[in-house]
Design a protein around this motif. Structure first.
Motif, PDB file in Angstrom:
ATOM      1  N   TYR A  54       0.802  -1.230   0.000  1.00  0.00           N
ATOM      2  CA  TYR A  54       0.000   0.000   0.000  1.00  0.00           C
ATOM      3  C   TYR A  54       0.838   1.284   0.000  1.00  0.00           C
ATOM      4  O   TYR A  54       0.337   2.355   0.306  1.00  0.00           O
ATOM      5  CB  TYR A  54      -0.964   0.024   1.198  1.00  0.00           C
ATOM      6  N   ALA A  55       2.110   1.188  -0.385  1.00  0.00           N
ATOM      7  CA  ALA A  55       2.955   2.380  -0.408  1.00  0.00           C
ATOM      8  C   ALA A  55       2.488   3.392  -1.450  1.00  0.00           C
ATOM      9  O   ALA A  55       2.840   4.573  -1.373  1.00  0.00           O
ATOM     10  CB  ALA A  55       4.407   2.001  -0.673  1.00  0.00           C
ATOM     11  N   ASP A  56       1.696   2.929  -2.432  1.00  0.00           N
ATOM     12  CA  ASP A  56       1.158   3.847  -3.430  1.00  0.00           C
ATOM     13  C   ASP A  56      -0.092   4.563  -2.926  1.00  0.00           C
ATOM     14  O   ASP A  56      -0.601   5.466  -3.596  1.00  0.00           O
ATOM     15  CB  ASP A  56       0.824   3.089  -4.720  1.00  0.00           C
ATOM     16  N   MET A  57      -0.570   4.182  -1.737  1.00  0.00           N
ATOM     17  CA  MET A  57      -1.807   4.741  -1.217  1.00  0.00           C
ATOM     18  C   MET A  57      -1.617   5.559   0.053  1.00  0.00           C
ATOM     19  O   MET A  57      -2.509   6.297   0.472  1.00  0.00           O
ATOM     20  CB  MET A  57      -2.805   3.604  -0.943  1.00  0.00           C
ATOM     21  N   THR A  58      -0.466   5.410   0.689  1.00  0.00           N
ATOM     22  CA  THR A  58      -0.182   6.151   1.911  1.00  0.00           C
ATOM     23  C   THR A  58       1.319   6.111   2.172  1.00  0.00           C
ATOM     24  O   THR A  58       2.059   5.410   1.475  1.00  0.00           O
ATOM     25  CB  THR A  58      -0.955   5.561   3.111  1.00  0.00           C
ATOM     26  N   ARG A  59       1.790   6.842   3.156  1.00  0.00           N
ATOM     27  CA  ARG A  59       3.218   6.887   3.468  1.00  0.00           C
ATOM     28  C   ARG A  59       3.569   5.715   4.393  1.00  0.00           C
ATOM     29  O   ARG A  59       2.912   5.490   5.405  1.00  0.00           O
ATOM     30  CB  ARG A  59       3.570   8.220   4.120  1.00  0.00           C
ATOM     31  N   VAL A  60       4.648   4.987   4.017  1.00  0.00           N
ATOM     32  CA  VAL A  60       5.047   3.790   4.751  1.00  0.00           C
ATOM     33  C   VAL A  60       6.555   3.827   4.973  1.00  0.00           C
ATOM     34  O   VAL A  60       7.312   4.242   4.100  1.00  0.00           O
ATOM     35  CB  VAL A  60       4.689   2.504   3.975  1.00  0.00           C
ATOM     36  N   GLU A  86      -2.341   8.460   6.810  1.00  0.00           N
ATOM     37  CA  GLU A  86      -2.798   9.471   5.862  1.00  0.00           C
ATOM     38  C   GLU A  86      -3.506   8.813   4.682  1.00  0.00           C
ATOM     39  O   GLU A  86      -3.335   7.631   4.417  1.00  0.00           O
ATOM     40  CB  GLU A  86      -1.603  10.287   5.332  1.00  0.00           C
ATOM     41  N   ARG A  87      -4.304   9.593   4.005  1.00  0.00           N
ATOM     42  CA  ARG A  87      -4.967   9.187   2.769  1.00  0.00           C
ATOM     43  C   ARG A  87      -5.815   7.936   2.954  1.00  0.00           C
ATOM     44  O   ARG A  87      -6.791   7.940   3.699  1.00  0.00           O
ATOM     45  CB  ARG A  87      -3.928   9.028   1.655  1.00  0.00           C
ATOM     46  N   SER A  88      -5.430   6.827   2.338  1.00  0.00           N
ATOM     47  CA  SER A  88      -6.310   5.664   2.273  1.00  0.00           C
ATOM     48  C   SER A  88      -6.448   4.907   3.592  1.00  0.00           C
ATOM     49  O   SER A  88      -7.462   4.260   3.834  1.00  0.00           O
ATOM     50  CB  SER A  88      -5.817   4.701   1.192  1.00  0.00           C
ATOM     51  N   PHE A  89      -5.423   4.950   4.431  1.00  0.00           N
ATOM     52  CA  PHE A  89      -5.460   4.195   5.683  1.00  0.00           C
ATOM     53  C   PHE A  89      -5.322   5.156   6.858  1.00  0.00           C
ATOM     54  O   PHE A  89      -4.234   5.361   7.395  1.00  0.00           O
ATOM     55  CB  PHE A  89      -4.365   3.134   5.700  1.00  0.00           C
ATOM     56  N   THR A  90      -6.435   5.700   7.270  1.00  0.00           N
ATOM     57  CA  THR A  90      -6.424   6.699   8.343  1.00  0.00           C
ATOM     58  C   THR A  90      -6.537   6.061   9.726  1.00  0.00           C
ATOM     59  O   THR A  90      -6.259   6.711  10.730  1.00  0.00           O
ATOM     60  CB  THR A  90      -7.572   7.710   8.164  1.00  0.00           C
ATOM     61  N   THR A  91      -6.932   4.792   9.789  1.00  0.00           N
ATOM     62  CA  THR A  91      -7.062   4.085  11.061  1.00  0.00           C
ATOM     63  C   THR A  91      -6.500   2.669  10.924  1.00  0.00           C
ATOM     64  O   THR A  91      -6.432   2.123   9.812  1.00  0.00           O
ATOM     65  CB  THR A  91      -8.541   3.967  11.488  1.00  0.00           C
ATOM     66  N   PRO A  92      -6.127   2.053  12.041  1.00  0.00           N
ATOM     67  CA  PRO A  92      -5.705   0.649  11.977  1.00  0.00           C
ATOM     68  C   PRO A  92      -6.788  -0.254  11.404  1.00  0.00           C
ATOM     69  O   PRO A  92      -6.486  -1.200  10.666  1.00  0.00           O
ATOM     70  CB  PRO A  92      -5.404   0.301  13.447  1.00  0.00           C
ATOM     71  N   ASP A  93      -8.061   0.026  11.715  1.00  0.00           N
ATOM     72  CA  ASP A  93      -9.158  -0.802  11.211  1.00  0.00           C
ATOM     73  C   ASP A  93      -9.221  -0.813   9.690  1.00  0.00           C
ATOM     74  O   ASP A  93      -9.550  -1.842   9.084  1.00  0.00           O
ATOM     75  CB  ASP A  93     -10.494  -0.319  11.775  1.00  0.00           C
ATOM     76  N   SER A  94      -8.942   0.321   9.074  1.00  0.00           N
ATOM     77  CA  SER A  94      -8.997   0.371   7.610  1.00  0.00           C
ATOM     78  C   SER A  94      -7.932  -0.536   7.001  1.00  0.00           C
ATOM     79  O   SER A  94      -8.161  -1.183   5.971  1.00  0.00           O
ATOM     80  CB  SER A  94      -8.833   1.809   7.110  1.00  0.00           C
ATOM     81  N   TYR A  95      -6.779  -0.617   7.635  1.00  0.00           N
ATOM     82  CA  TYR A  95      -5.722  -1.526   7.176  1.00  0.00           C
ATOM     83  C   TYR A  95      -6.136  -2.981   7.402  1.00  0.00           C
ATOM     84  O   TYR A  95      -5.982  -3.829   6.506  1.00  0.00           O
ATOM     85  CB  TYR A  95      -4.414  -1.227   7.912  1.00  0.00           C
ATOM     86  N   ILE A  96      -6.645  -3.274   8.586  1.00  0.00           N
ATOM     87  CA  ILE A  96      -7.056  -4.641   8.906  1.00  0.00           C
ATOM     88  C   ILE A  96      -8.119  -5.129   7.928  1.00  0.00           C
ATOM     89  O   ILE A  96      -8.055  -6.251   7.410  1.00  0.00           O
ATOM     90  CB  ILE A  96      -7.569  -4.717  10.357  1.00  0.00           C
ATOM     91  N   ASN A  97      -9.104  -4.287   7.640  1.00  0.00           N
ATOM     92  CA  ASN A  97     -10.167  -4.679   6.711  1.00  0.00           C
ATOM     93  C   ASN A  97      -9.619  -4.940   5.314  1.00  0.00           C
ATOM     94  O   ASN A  97     -10.060  -5.867   4.620  1.00  0.00           O
ATOM     95  CB  ASN A  97     -11.246  -3.599   6.655  1.00  0.00           C
ATOM     96  N   ALA A  98      -8.657  -4.116   4.880  1.00  0.00           N
ATOM     97  CA  ALA A  98      -8.065  -4.314   3.557  1.00  0.00           C
ATOM     98  C   ALA A  98      -7.327  -5.634   3.486  1.00  0.00           C
ATOM     99  O   ALA A  98      -7.424  -6.377   2.493  1.00  0.00           O
ATOM    100  CB  ALA A  98      -7.124  -3.158   3.230  1.00  0.00           C
ATOM    101  N   ARG A  99      -6.570  -5.967   4.526  1.00  0.00           N
ATOM    102  CA  ARG A  99      -5.825  -7.220   4.538  1.00  0.00           C
ATOM    103  C   ARG A  99      -6.755  -8.431   4.580  1.00  0.00           C
ATOM    104  O   ARG A  99      -6.553  -9.410   3.851  1.00  0.00           O
ATOM    105  CB  ARG A  99      -4.874  -7.248   5.733  1.00  0.00           C
ATOM    106  N   LEU A 100      -7.772  -8.373   5.425  1.00  0.00           N
ATOM    107  CA  LEU A 100      -8.683  -9.503   5.534  1.00  0.00           C
ATOM    108  C   LEU A 100      -9.532  -9.682   4.273  1.00  0.00           C
ATOM    109  O   LEU A 100     -10.072 -10.760   4.035  1.00  0.00           O
ATOM    110  CB  LEU A 100      -9.595  -9.326   6.755  1.00  0.00           C
TER     111      LEU A 100
END
Length: 208
Positions: A54-60, A86-100
């Protein structure tokens, strides 16, 4: 200073432990570029700072460390990242949902199965899932047809599906969040899990 002493002592102690009947690899200190976190990582594992998810969607920031490959050419790996929030992953939950919701997930019927975890004395969220990786098999790019007739072009090379065990720990921070990710072929996953547990135990967030 006290935390640094603990890390150095842990580096010595980890080398005396064992996994799968073999000594653990030597560990060394890794400090993330940008000084977002530090941890002890296997010194002989190959490090890659390129193309974090997801480096193209937020800073990593961070890196992935790969161990020796198994018989099928697929290594175990440990990835440690800080996401800016920032941007696409503003919370830990948004990342978790994307991975799952990954298209490579093999156990989607389990849904969102998370568990409470703790890293560096802070509350975190963990989850596990099965995914797959395709291993390209030896093949000829061009194969002659019967009786040396027209050449047949193989658009998709033959491959084998390898089932992978994935374990994630997602740790919130005041700015963004951290991700600790262990991934290994299902057949050898338990053999290397102790290494991930030790890396997790040494993990020190430098963002409050």
């Amino acid at each position: 200073m006290q935390r640094m002493i603990v890390l150095l002592l842990a580096s010595v102690q980890l080398s005396s432990l064992s996994f799968a009947g073999e000594p653990l690899p030597a560990f060394e200190k890794y400090v993330c570029e940008g000084n977002y976190f530090r941890a002890l990582v296997p010194s002989t594992w190959m490090r890659s700072d390129r193309n974090p998810p997801y480096a193209d969607m937020t800073r990593v920031a961070g890196a992935k460390f790969e161990g020796p490959p198994n018989d099928e050419g697929v290594p175990a790996s440990i990835a440690l990242y800080w996401y800016s929030g920032e941007r696409s992953f503003t919370t830990p939950d948004s990342y978790i949902n994307a991975r799952l919701g990954s298209m490579a997930r093999e156990d989607a019927e389990r849904g969102r199965a998370t568990f409470d975890a703790q890293v560096a004395g802070r509350k975190a969220t963990g989850f596990k899932m099965k995914t797959f990786e395709l291993v390209i098999l030896p093949h000829d790019r061009l194969k002659p047809g019967k009786d040396d007739g027209p050449i047949i072009y193989e658009l998709a090379p033959p491959s084998r599906k390898v089932i992978m065990d994935d374990q994630y720990i997602v740790l919130p921070a005041s700015r963004g969040f951290f991700v600790l990710h262990y991934r290994a072929p299902e057949a050898i996953a338990e053999s290397y899990r102790q290494i991930f547990d030790n890396v997790t135990a040494s993990f020190e967030p430098l963002v409050p």
